[in-house]
Scaffold this motif. Sequence first.
Motif, mmCIF file in Angstrom:
data_model
loop_
_atom_site.group_PDB
_atom_site.id
_atom_site.type_symbol
_atom_site.label_atom_id
_atom_site.label_comp_id
_atom_site.label_asym_id
_atom_site.label_seq_id
_atom_site.Cartn_x
_atom_site.Cartn_y
_atom_site.Cartn_z
ATOM 1 N N ARG A 1 1.338 2.335 3.172
ATOM 2 C CA ARG A 1 0.257 1.614 2.543
ATOM 3 C C ARG A 1 -1.056 1.922 3.236
ATOM 4 O O ARG A 1 -1.082 2.241 4.434
ATOM 5 N N ASP A 2 -2.124 1.838 2.468
ATOM 6 C CA ASP A 2 -3.478 1.987 2.976
ATOM 7 C C ASP A 2 -4.144 0.625 2.795
ATOM 8 O O ASP A 2 -4.505 0.247 1.673
ATOM 9 N N LYS A 3 -4.257 -0.101 3.900
ATOM 10 C CA LYS A 3 -4.789 -1.459 3.819
ATOM 11 C C LYS A 3 -6.217 -1.462 3.309
ATOM 12 O O LYS A 3 -6.602 -2.317 2.506
ATOM 13 N N ALA A 4 -7.020 -0.484 3.743
ATOM 14 C CA ALA A 4 -8.424 -0.439 3.336
ATOM 15 C C ALA A 4 -8.575 -0.225 1.840
ATOM 16 O O ALA A 4 -9.477 -0.770 1.211
ATOM 17 N N LYS A 5 -7.674 0.586 1.280
ATOM 18 C CA LYS A 5 -7.743 0.867 -0.158
ATOM 19 C C LYS A 5 -6.868 -0.083 -0.966
ATOM 20 O O LYS A 5 -6.844 -0.005 -2.199
ATOM 21 N N ASN A 6 -6.152 -0.963 -0.265
ATOM 22 C CA ASN A 6 -5.234 -1.884 -0.929
ATOM 23 C C ASN A 6 -4.303 -1.133 -1.878
ATOM 24 O O ASN A 6 -4.198 -1.460 -3.076
ATOM 25 N N ALA A 7 -3.650 -0.142 -1.350
ATOM 26 C CA ALA A 7 -2.766 0.682 -2.159
ATOM 27 C C ALA A 7 -1.476 0.952 -1.392
ATOM 28 O O ALA A 7 -1.465 0.979 -0.155
ATOM 29 N N VAL A 8 -0.421 1.146 -2.131
ATOM 30 C CA VAL A 8 0.873 1.541 -1.574
ATOM 31 C C VAL A 8 1.256 2.869 -2.212
ATOM 32 O O VAL A 8 1.059 3.064 -3.422
ATOM 33 N N TYR A 9 1.777 3.761 -1.399
ATOM 34 C CA TYR A 9 2.113 5.094 -1.867
ATOM 35 C C TYR A 9 3.604 5.376 -1.693
ATOM 36 O O TYR A 9 4.238 4.880 -0.759
ATOM 37 N N LEU A 10 4.131 6.191 -2.586
ATOM 38 C CA LEU A 10 5.488 6.712 -2.428
ATOM 39 C C LEU A 10 5.383 8.228 -2.439
ATOM 40 O O LEU A 10 5.145 8.834 -3.491
ATOM 41 N N GLN A 11 5.516 8.812 -1.264
ATOM 42 C CA GLN A 11 5.507 10.264 -1.136
ATOM 43 C C GLN A 11 6.919 10.763 -1.384
ATOM 44 O O GLN A 11 7.846 10.385 -0.673
ATOM 45 N N MET A 12 7.060 11.607 -2.378
ATOM 46 C CA MET A 12 8.377 12.105 -2.768
ATOM 47 C C MET A 12 8.432 13.604 -2.524
ATOM 48 O O MET A 12 7.697 14.364 -3.161
#
Length: 123
Positions: free
Chosen positions: A72-83
């Motif tokens: 997650r990127d707290k600053a961007k308020n985003a969660v990522y799934l790297q596949m």
Amino acid sequence: QVQVVESGGGLVQPGGSLRLSCAPSGFTLDLYAIAWFRQAPGKEREGVSCINTVDGSTYYADSVKGRFTISRDKAKNAVYLQMNSLKPEDTAVYYCALDYGWGSTCGGPYPYWGQGTQVTVSS
């Protein structure tokens, strides 16, 4: 209004990589669990990965361990799934699901769901 929006799906060759993004909005607490689920045609929905900001835990299904990474990127308020090292059997619609608050856990339940993003792994 709490919302969850996914992005980043597409067509990729076997062995390739994709990064999915999940953008939650509509709440202020930095306490949440976000999970990725997937559903392939004719199959049941499967939990793929989860991140929980309440206790810092993460979860991966055995089928994706070592290939997928949730962050997650707290600053961007985003969660990522790297596949990475994608396989044809990873082909599915991927959904982001959210629960927020002190009681959030990767076990769910998840009241908020995104619309889904298609991932197709094919040569």
